[in-house]
Every structure is written in C-alpha cells, then in structure tokens.
Design a protein around this motif. Structure first.
Motif, PDB file in Angstrom:
ATOM      1  N   LEU A 171       0.723  -1.378  -0.202  1.00 59.99           N
ATOM      2  CA  LEU A 171       0.145   0.029   0.039  1.00 59.99           C
ATOM      3  C   LEU A 171       0.843   1.271  -0.062  1.00 59.99           C
ATOM      4  O   LEU A 171       0.442   2.325  -0.238  1.00 59.99           O
ATOM      5  N   ASN A 172       2.167   1.260   0.311  1.00 54.57           N
ATOM      6  CA  ASN A 172       3.015   2.457   0.451  1.00 54.57           C
ATOM      7  C   ASN A 172       4.183   2.267  -0.513  1.00 54.57           C
ATOM      8  O   ASN A 172       5.256   2.427   0.127  1.00 54.57           O
ATOM      9  N   LEU A 173       4.125   1.530  -1.590  1.00 58.88           N
ATOM     10  CA  LEU A 173       5.423   1.700  -2.475  1.00 58.88           C
ATOM     11  C   LEU A 173       5.846   2.883  -2.741  1.00 58.88           C
ATOM     12  O   LEU A 173       4.807   3.861  -3.072  1.00 58.88           O
ATOM     13  N   LYS A 174       7.284   2.958  -3.006  1.00 59.35           N
ATOM     14  CA  LYS A 174       7.853   4.031  -3.560  1.00 59.35           C
ATOM     15  C   LYS A 174       8.372   4.033  -4.758  1.00 59.35           C
ATOM     16  O   LYS A 174       9.153   2.553  -5.210  1.00 59.35           O
ATOM     17  N   TRP A 175       8.538   4.838  -5.942  1.00 61.96           N
ATOM     18  CA  TRP A 175       9.089   4.667  -7.258  1.00 61.96           C
ATOM     19  C   TRP A 175      10.645   5.373  -6.898  1.00 61.96           C
ATOM     20  O   TRP A 175      10.786   6.435  -6.893  1.00 61.96           O
ATOM     21  N   ILE A 176      11.474   4.219  -6.974  1.00 61.83           N
ATOM     22  CA  ILE A 176      12.711   4.681  -6.510  1.00 61.83           C
ATOM     23  C   ILE A 176      13.773   4.262  -7.981  1.00 61.83           C
ATOM     24  O   ILE A 176      13.056   3.780  -8.645  1.00 61.83           O
ATOM     25  N   ASN A 177      14.803   4.938  -7.915  1.00 63.99           N
ATOM     26  CA  ASN A 177      15.778   4.610  -9.153  1.00 63.99           C
ATOM     27  C   ASN A 177      14.986   5.128 -10.344  1.00 63.99           C
ATOM     28  O   ASN A 177      14.994   4.378 -11.205  1.00 63.99           O
ATOM     29  N   ARG A 178      14.492   6.290 -10.304  1.00 62.35           N
ATOM     30  CA  ARG A 178      13.455   6.519 -11.714  1.00 62.35           C
ATOM     31  C   ARG A 178      14.267   6.722 -13.004  1.00 62.35           C
ATOM     32  O   ARG A 178      14.002   6.359 -14.023  1.00 62.35           O
ATOM     33  N   GLU A 179      15.901   7.031 -12.724  1.00 61.80           N
ATOM     34  CA  GLU A 179      16.342   7.164 -14.144  1.00 61.80           C
ATOM     35  C   GLU A 179      16.763   6.001 -14.626  1.00 61.80           C
ATOM     36  O   GLU A 179      17.040   5.884 -15.876  1.00 61.80           O
ATOM     37  N   THR A 180      16.502   4.734 -14.096  1.00 61.93           N
ATOM     38  CA  THR A 180      16.832   3.381 -14.689  1.00 61.93           C
ATOM     39  C   THR A 180      15.616   2.640 -14.542  1.00 61.93           C
ATOM     40  O   THR A 180      15.297   1.833 -15.571  1.00 61.93           O
ATOM     41  N   GLN A 181      14.524   2.726 -13.376  1.00 63.21           N
ATOM     42  CA  GLN A 181      13.459   1.892 -13.507  1.00 63.21           C
ATOM     43  C   GLN A 181      12.003   2.682 -14.151  1.00 63.21           C
ATOM     44  O   GLN A 181      11.568   3.472 -13.040  1.00 63.21           O
ATOM     45  N   TYR A 182      12.044   2.579 -15.122  1.00 63.94           N
ATOM     46  CA  TYR A 182      11.000   3.170 -15.826  1.00 63.94           C
ATOM     47  C   TYR A 182      10.639   2.634 -17.175  1.00 63.94           C
ATOM     48  O   TYR A 182      11.438   1.665 -17.706  1.00 63.94           O
ATOM     49  N   ASP A 183       9.342   2.920 -17.852  1.00 65.04           N
ATOM     50  CA  ASP A 183       8.797   2.164 -18.995  1.00 65.04           C
ATOM     51  C   ASP A 183       9.341   2.900 -20.278  1.00 65.04           C
ATOM     52  O   ASP A 183       9.814   2.196 -21.103  1.00 65.04           O
ATOM     53  N   HIS A 184       9.080   4.156 -20.434  1.00 71.11           N
ATOM     54  CA  HIS A 184       9.241   4.889 -21.508  1.00 71.11           C
ATOM     55  C   HIS A 184       9.212   6.341 -21.104  1.00 71.11           C
ATOM     56  O   HIS A 184       8.971   6.677 -20.280  1.00 71.11           O
ATOM     57  N   ILE A 185       9.758   7.127 -22.340  1.00 72.09           N
ATOM     58  CA  ILE A 185       9.471   8.724 -22.194  1.00 72.09           C
ATOM     59  C   ILE A 185       8.606   9.165 -23.169  1.00 72.09           C
ATOM     60  O   ILE A 185       8.450   8.810 -24.323  1.00 72.09           O
ATOM     61  N   ASP A 186       7.461  10.092 -22.572  1.00 71.98           N
ATOM     62  CA  ASP A 186       6.582  10.730 -23.290  1.00 71.98           C
ATOM     63  C   ASP A 186       7.036  12.117 -23.548  1.00 71.98           C
ATOM     64  O   ASP A 186       7.656  12.591 -22.830  1.00 71.98           O
ATOM     65  N   THR A 187       6.745  12.681 -24.686  1.00 70.36           N
ATOM     66  CA  THR A 187       7.125  14.066 -25.009  1.00 70.36           C
ATOM     67  C   THR A 187       6.067  14.819 -25.411  1.00 70.36           C
ATOM     68  O   THR A 187       4.977  14.217 -26.024  1.00 70.36           O
ATOM     69  N   VAL A 188       6.115  16.159 -25.131  1.00 67.83           N
ATOM     70  CA  VAL A 188       4.736  17.427 -25.746  1.00 67.83           C
ATOM     71  C   VAL A 188       5.859  18.233 -26.619  1.00 67.83           C
ATOM     72  O   VAL A 188       6.746  19.038 -25.930  1.00 67.83           O
ATOM     73  N   GLU A 189       5.421  18.216 -27.758  1.00 67.40           N
ATOM     74  CA  GLU A 189       5.970  19.075 -28.592  1.00 67.40           C
ATOM     75  C   GLU A 189       5.245  20.343 -29.413  1.00 67.40           C
ATOM     76  O   GLU A 189       4.113  20.189 -29.735  1.00 67.40           O
ATOM     77  N   GLU A 190       6.079  21.363 -29.828  1.00 69.25           N
ATOM     78  CA  GLU A 190       5.346  22.466 -30.669  1.00 69.25           C
ATOM     79  C   GLU A 190       5.775  22.177 -31.815  1.00 69.25           C
ATOM     80  O   GLU A 190       7.113  22.242 -32.226  1.00 69.25           O
ATOM     81  N   TRP A 191       5.001  22.229 -33.111  1.00 70.92           N
ATOM     82  CA  TRP A 191       5.234  22.099 -34.326  1.00 70.92           C
ATOM     83  C   TRP A 191       4.559  23.238 -35.000  1.00 70.92           C
ATOM     84  O   TRP A 191       3.748  24.010 -34.615  1.00 70.92           O
TER      85      TRP A 191
END
Length: 480
Positions: free
Chosen positions: A130-150
């Motif tokens: 119930l109280n998990l923490k997201w640690i080591n975020r720079e290595t433990q992640y799934d993907h990167i989303d971006t928001v861009e202006e065109w």
C-alpha cells in the motif's frame, strides 16, 4: 432519459487505430477539415472526399505492442491546433518516444515475477503493497513521453519547433489519450495525463502534488518560448524555473483520462472529463468553477512544508476513490464463481478525500444486467454535443466505451449520453442505439471527436484491441 437512435456514416476505412478526431481550418483554406491521428504515428485529414497525409511521425514513435500480445497504450496520444493556427500554423503533439523503452518501475518485485507489473494488485493485509515508492527513476521506468510544438511552414510541410515537456513514465499504460486540447477560457494548452500505469496506482502518484502523473495541466505556450530541450522528469520540481512558470495544475486524482471537452454555457464553460476505472466503474465528471494552482506555488508550499489553500481545486479522488465508490479490491470466489469478494484497500485515503473530491456526473459499471444499460470495459471518449441535427441530444455530453462485456463473439463498443442536472447532483445515463451492421468483424470504440463548434460527432472504431493488427480502423460521423 429519452431513448435515442443514430446512424453511423462511414468516412474512412482501413486505417490504423484512431486516437484523435478533431477539425480545423488549414491556413489559406476555407473549409473545416477532419483530422485523424493514429496510435502508430500518422496524421491524416479529409480533403475533397479524399484522405490526405498531413504528417507521418512513425519513425519517432516507440515500437508498439512488443509485450502484452500486441495491446499497448503508448504511441501518438495527443494532437491539438493552436487557436490561431490559421494565422500562425502552430500545432502540438504528445507521443511516446522511439528508443526510450525501459525495464519498468517494478522489475524485481514479486508482482513482476508473477506476471506483468502492469497488473499489480495491492494486498490490504500487507502494508508494504500500500505504500510503495518509485525509486531509481532514471533506470526503473517504462518509456518517455514528449509534448512538442510544431509549425506548418508556408511550403505546406510541418516542422518541429521545440519541446515543451519530456516525461519519464513508470509503466506502459495510463498515459492519457486524446490528451491535448486548448482551453477556450484561458487560451492555454491543456495536457491530460494518467497516473503512470500499472493497476491501483502503486506509488500513489495521482495524489502527490509534485508528481506530473495523474494531473490535468495547463501550459502557457506563449510564455518563455525560448525554452527548448527540457530535461526528462517525473516531478514538477525537477523542471527549470522558466518551465515551471508556464504550468498550472487544474486537477489531480486522475487514473487515466480520454481528454477534456469544453461546453459554453452563457458566459462560462462547463468542463467534461472521464476517469477510466479500475475494476468497478467508469466515471464522467463535470465542473465549471475551479481554481488552478501555479506549479511554482505547489513547489514553494512543499519546500516550506506548508499547506496550500486548495478551495476550488479539483480532485477526482483516485486512488482512494473509483468514481463514487471507495476503491475496492475484487477477487473471484473459488467456491462460488458467481460471487466476488471486495476489499477496501485504501480506507484511510477514502476517508481523507471523502469531503474534498469531486462527485461524478454519471457512472457506468463493469457488471450491469439492467436491460437498458451495459457492462463496460474502459471509457474512451467524452464530448459535449451542441448540434440540433440529432433530436434529443442537444446540450448533452456523449461518451464511448471500448467494448461491451456482453457483446458476444464479435465485440461491440458502446455509445451513451448524459446531461448536467440543474441541481448539480449525479445523473443517470442512456445508451444510444446505432443502426450500423459491422458484420462478423469486432468493433472496439476507440475514440470520440467533434468539430469546432461541437455540432458534429465522429467515432473512431477498430477491429482489434491490438495496435499491431494494422489497418483495421474506421472513422464514422454520428448522424440522425
């Protein structure tokens, strides 16, 4: 509520899974065109009865459907045109970036060993879950989303101008869809993003003020426009100050969200959003008055360890609440398969948020045997309808569900509507009947769109739930 029946007029066949359906007027043009964005990275528009390619960013999109048997919630998720697009050519994209696949945020957990971490379920008897923490975020992640202006250049070719945000996401799911829109109230770009995925928001990102996940965010695209290539972040306080100054937060407590719709009502706008449910219920919310909080204030309050005045700030209640209900854990009963055992997992949060969260406008359930209702799977679109061509629907809010549970061997999505009650209380909903024959092909209702003045509705349908099954998409106009 009155029963309504509509027709579906085919516009386009044999395209990839449609995620965004919107209209705009191209610079130098005089006709409003329907634009269709697909999950794999194509953007088309309808011109003189023909489908034309506006932009193809498939090489920029992360490889989809590699795990999970072809099902995926990443890809090209948002497309919005600047209110002055006809004059300045600016438009905005939200997508999952090629080459950014990571291992996920729970790679070594017991849950991951049992199966995909996306299907994490907390155990009410084990406080650790119930109280998990997201640690080591720079290595433990799934993907990167971006928001861009065109920008659409004078030669008719779109070109990227700058990046507004780079967001590191913990899991493959709950990234939002139809996730960009411009607010007619503030003129700002609105980004609707989910809680980061898995199940039950394991790190409770949606209620943390500094987490970007699980929020509705406004971006002032006309402020500090010199910024480009921002860092890859997960929290607001990781952003440079000039980017923080462009951001305000409208709402939190979001699980996953298929966009935001604005309906003008005299001198104000009603905002409609949907929150995709976990195991129990899908919910549509509405609000008119709200008090957005600048990100700089959220960061300062956290730094000073002080409490902000959040009166008027919108909170949808997740993960403590699923719609109008405290979040349950549902387990099948082995001795009697017709029964379910429900356990309230986040009891403390449910109590804490009970008085401050926004109540849904309407909800529908994953199990419902009433003859005039349906058992749903996942909310995929919410749009206000202000037209008068479809009798009885004027002034209502229309919504779609991906797949009815009871639809049989060929899956069918669901179309329904509700209305805001004068007393502001929750309302019922009514199924909208359609007369289209999909034959022996499944029809998942993947997206819902509208034109500029909200007098026309468009439905995106797919023949499979897997993005890797190509060219099974159709787009219809919903007609009388």
């Amino acid at each position: 509520m009155i029963k309504i029946k509509v027709g579906l007029r085919p516009i386009v066949n044999r395209i990839n899974l449609p995620t965004v359906l919107i209209t705009t007027i191209l610079p130098g043009d005089s006709i409003e065109r329907l634009f269709i964005a697909t999950q794999v990275g194509e953007i088309f528009y309808i011109g003189n009865g023909h489908i034309r390619t506006f932009l193809d960013i498939r090489p920029r999109i992360l490889k989809l459907g590699v795990s999970g048997g072809g099902y995926d919630e990443r890809g090209l998720l948002g497309l919005a045109f600047h209110p002055q697009f006809y004059f300045n050519g600016l438009f905005y994209l939200h997508y999952s970036v090629a080459g950014t696949q990571g291992p996920g945020a729970l790679p070594n957990s017991e849950t991951a060993r049992q199966g995909l971490p996306e299907f994490f379920k907390p155990n009410p008897c084990d406080p650790k879950t119930l109280n998990l923490k997201w640690i080591n975020r720079e290595t433990q992640y799934d993907h990167i989303d971006t928001v861009e202006e065109w920008i659409l250049q004078s030669n008719g070719q779109p070109q990227k101008r700058r990046t507004l945000l780079n967001l590191r996401r913990p899991f493959f799911n709950h990234n939002g869809v139809n996730s960009l829109n411009f607010s007619p109230e503030t003129g700002k770009l609105v980004l609707t993003t989910g809680d980061g995925g898995s199940g039950y928001d394991p790190f409770n990102l949606s209620q943390d003020d500094l987490e970007i996940a699980g929020k509705i965010i406004e971006i002032d695209v006309g402020k500090n426009t010199y910024i480009n290539n921002p860092p890859i972040v997960t929290r607001f306080n990781e952003l440079p100050a000039p980017i923080q100054e462009t951001l305000t937060v409208i709402a939190k407590g979001v699980r996953n969200i298929p966009g935001i719709s604005f309906q003008r009502f005299y001198n104000q706008y009603i905002k409609y959003v949907g929150n995709v449910g976990q195991d129990l219920v899908e919910s549509i919310f509405s609000f008119a008055q709200y008090k957005p909080i600048p990100v700089t204030q959220l960061i300062q309050a956290s730094f000073m360890n002080s409490e902000l005045n959040k009166e008027g700030f919108i909170n949808f209640g997740w993960r403590g609440w699923e719609g109008a209900f405290p979040t349950p854990i549902i387990r099948g009963c082995t001795e009697n398969p017709t029964l379910d055992e429900k356990t309230i997992a986040y009891y403390n949060e449910a109590v804490t948020l009970s008085g401050s969260r926004l109540q849904p406008l309407t909800s529908y359930f994953h199990q419902d045997t009433r003859p005039d209702k349906f058992a749903g799977t996942a909310l995929t679109g919410v749009q206000a309808y202000l037209g008068n061509r479809i009798s009885g629907l004027t002034g209502s809010v229309v919504f779609t569900d991906f797949a009815r549970k009871e639809s049989g061997p060929q899956v069918r999505g669901a179309l329904a509507y509700t209305r805001v009650r004068p007393d502001g209380k929750q309302n019922d909903f009514s199924v909208i009947q359609t007369d289209y024959d999909f034959g022996n092909q499944s029809a998942y209702y993947a997206s819902l769109g509208t034109n500029l003045n909200q007098t026309r509705l468009y439905l995106g349908v797919y023949g499979s739930m897997n993005v890797t099954d190509l060219n099974q998409g159709r787009v219809f106009e919903i007609v009388p």
